[in-house]
Design a protein around this motif. Structure first.
Motif, PDB file in Angstrom:
ATOM      1  N   HIS A   7      35.870 -30.141 110.572  1.00  0.00           N
ATOM      2  CA  HIS A   7      34.653 -31.036 110.569  1.00  0.00           C
ATOM      3  C   HIS A   7      34.126 -31.001 110.919  1.00  0.00           C
ATOM      4  CE1 HIS A   7      34.360 -33.708 113.743  1.00  0.00           C
ATOM      5  NE2 HIS A   7      34.983 -34.340 112.830  1.00  0.00           N
ATOM      6  N   PHE A  10      31.976 -31.513 107.739  1.00  0.00           N
ATOM      7  CA  PHE A  10      31.287 -32.338 106.901  1.00  0.00           C
ATOM      8  C   PHE A  10      30.367 -33.394 108.123  1.00  0.00           C
ATOM      9  CE2 PHE A  10      35.821 -33.013 105.110  1.00  0.00           C
ATOM     10  CZ  PHE A  10      35.667 -33.614 103.764  1.00  0.00           C
ATOM     11  N   SER A  11      30.336 -32.997 109.075  1.00  0.00           N
ATOM     12  CA  SER A  11      29.155 -33.946 110.198  1.00  0.00           C
ATOM     13  C   SER A  11      28.044 -33.170 109.453  1.00  0.00           C
ATOM     14  CB  SER A  11      29.201 -33.481 111.609  1.00  0.00           C
ATOM     15  OG  SER A  11      31.114 -33.892 112.509  1.00  0.00           O
ATOM     16  N   ASN A  12      27.778 -31.653 109.304  1.00  0.00           N
ATOM     17  CA  ASN A  12      26.860 -31.267 108.393  1.00  0.00           C
ATOM     18  C   ASN A  12      26.369 -32.030 107.633  1.00  0.00           C
ATOM     19  OD1 ASN A  12      26.723 -29.832 111.069  1.00  0.00           O
ATOM     20  ND2 ASN A  12      27.623 -27.808 109.302  1.00  0.00           N
ATOM     21  N   GLU A  14      26.973 -34.846 106.864  1.00  0.00           N
ATOM     22  CA  GLU A  14      26.788 -36.499 106.615  1.00  0.00           C
ATOM     23  C   GLU A  14      25.379 -36.757 108.046  1.00  0.00           C
ATOM     24  OE1 GLU A  14      28.933 -38.507 109.760  1.00  0.00           O
ATOM     25  OE2 GLU A  14      28.801 -40.164 108.973  1.00  0.00           O
ATOM     26  N   ASN A  15      25.551 -35.673 108.268  1.00  0.00           N
ATOM     27  CA  ASN A  15      24.044 -35.809 108.786  1.00  0.00           C
ATOM     28  C   ASN A  15      22.770 -35.329 107.767  1.00  0.00           C
ATOM     29  OD1 ASN A  15      24.073 -36.736 111.455  1.00  0.00           O
ATOM     30  ND2 ASN A  15      24.824 -34.343 112.412  1.00  0.00           N
ATOM     31  N   ASP A  16      23.283 -34.327 107.173  1.00  0.00           N
ATOM     32  CA  ASP A  16      21.597 -34.021 106.073  1.00  0.00           C
ATOM     33  C   ASP A  16      21.647 -34.913 105.066  1.00  0.00           C
ATOM     34  OD1 ASP A  16      21.597 -31.910 107.302  1.00  0.00           O
ATOM     35  OD2 ASP A  16      22.796 -30.618 105.141  1.00  0.00           O
ATOM     36  N   LEU A  17      23.058 -36.160 104.435  1.00  0.00           N
ATOM     37  CA  LEU A  17      23.167 -37.036 104.166  1.00  0.00           C
ATOM     38  C   LEU A  17      22.181 -38.276 104.839  1.00  0.00           C
ATOM     39  CD1 LEU A  17      26.418 -37.744 102.433  1.00  0.00           C
ATOM     40  CD2 LEU A  17      24.097 -36.893 101.478  1.00  0.00           C
ATOM     41  N   LYS A  18      22.128 -38.322 105.598  1.00  0.00           N
ATOM     42  CA  LYS A  18      21.400 -39.447 106.394  1.00  0.00           C
ATOM     43  C   LYS A  18      19.995 -39.066 106.955  1.00  0.00           C
ATOM     44  CE  LYS A  18      24.836 -41.395 109.896  1.00  0.00           C
ATOM     45  NZ  LYS A  18      25.246 -41.205 111.191  1.00  0.00           N
TER      46      LYS A  18
END
Ligand SMILES: [Zn+2]
Length: 113
Positions: A7, A10-12, A14-18
């Motif tokens: 999890h 995934f958050s990491n 997601e943050n990187d992509l943002k």
């Protein structure tokens, strides 16, 4: 890899992509403003070039009569530089110690009468 770690991962991501998306849109707007500036500069450059050409044309048109010594004045200048008077007052005599003569200078460089 346990669920917790998965999890977090995934958050990491997601943050990187943002973050990347944000940087991408910043870069895009930078490129857009640079492109716009470039167009402005090209137009300005064109104007300045044509203005410069006009000025050069004007300058060469006005200087050709004034600044260049006529052939006869250049001959007088040569004689003067060899150390002789070319003025009406002392014509043909030697300039002592190469001293300057105001009459000669007027003959060579003075306004045409
Ligand atoms: Zn003289």
């Amino acid at each position: 890899m346990d669920k917790r770690t998965l999890h977090d991962e995934f958050s990491n991501i997601e943050n990187d992509l943002k973050q990347m998306l944000l940087r991408l849109s910043e870069m895009k707007s930078t490129v857009e403003s640079l492109t716009e500036k470039n167009v402005h500069l090209e137009v300005e450059n064109k104007h300045l070039r044509s203005r410069l050409m006009e000025l050069e044309k004007e300058a060469s048109a006005t200087s050709s009569g004034k600044n260049e010594l006529s052939k006869s004045r250049m001959n007088l200048e040569k004689i003067y530089e060899e150390g002789f008077h070319v003025c009406n007052v002392y014509y043909g005599s030697r300039r002592e110690n190469d001293e300057e003569c105001a009459f000669c200078l007027d003959v060579i460089y003075g306004e045409r009468k």
